[in-house]
Design a protein around this motif. Structure first.
Motif: not given
Length: 104
Positions: A41-47, A64-66, A86-87
C-alpha cells in the motif's frame, strides 16, 4: 524522439517502499510507474499538485479524502491537490498503475 522502456527506467526511492520507476519528468509533468504487490500500500499522503492515476493491470483500492473505490484496468482516477489519498492492493495479484503529476 525519446522512448523509455519500463525495464530500463530508473527506480525512484519513495517513502512508501514500493517499486516506482520514473518514466517522464519535465517542468510541467511527471509520470511514474508504480507496482503494488499483494498486501502492499501507499501511505496516506497529500500532494501539492493535481495528480491522476491510470490503472494498467490488476485491481486495487483507491482512497481520496473520505471516498473509497475499487478500481481496475483501464480506469483513470483524478486526485486533486491537497486531498489525502492512498492506493492499496488487497488482491492476490499485481496492481500496476501510472501516477501523473501536473506541476504548477
Amino acid at each position: 524522439m525519446k522512448i523509455v522502456e519500463l525495464d530500463k527506467a530508473p527506480e525512484k526511492e519513495n517513502p512508501h517502499k514500493v517499486l516506482a520507476k520514473g518514466l517522464f519528468d519535465t517542468e510541467q509533468v511527471q509520470v511514474v510507474h508504480l507496482e503494488l504487490k499483494p498486501g502492499e500500500s501507499l501511505k496516506l499522503h497529500k500532494t501539492p499538485m493535481n495528480v491522476f492515476f491510470y490503472v494498467l493491470e490488476g485491481t486495487g483500492i483507491v482512497v481520496i479524502g473520505d471516498e473509497e473505490e475499487t478500481v481496475s484496468k483501464d480506469m483513470l482516477i483524478d486526485s486533486p491537490k491537497g486531498i489525502p489519498h492512498l492506493l492499496r492492493n488487497e488482491s492476490d495479484s499485481l496492481f500496476r498503475f501510472l501516477v501523473v503529476k501536473m506541476k504548477e
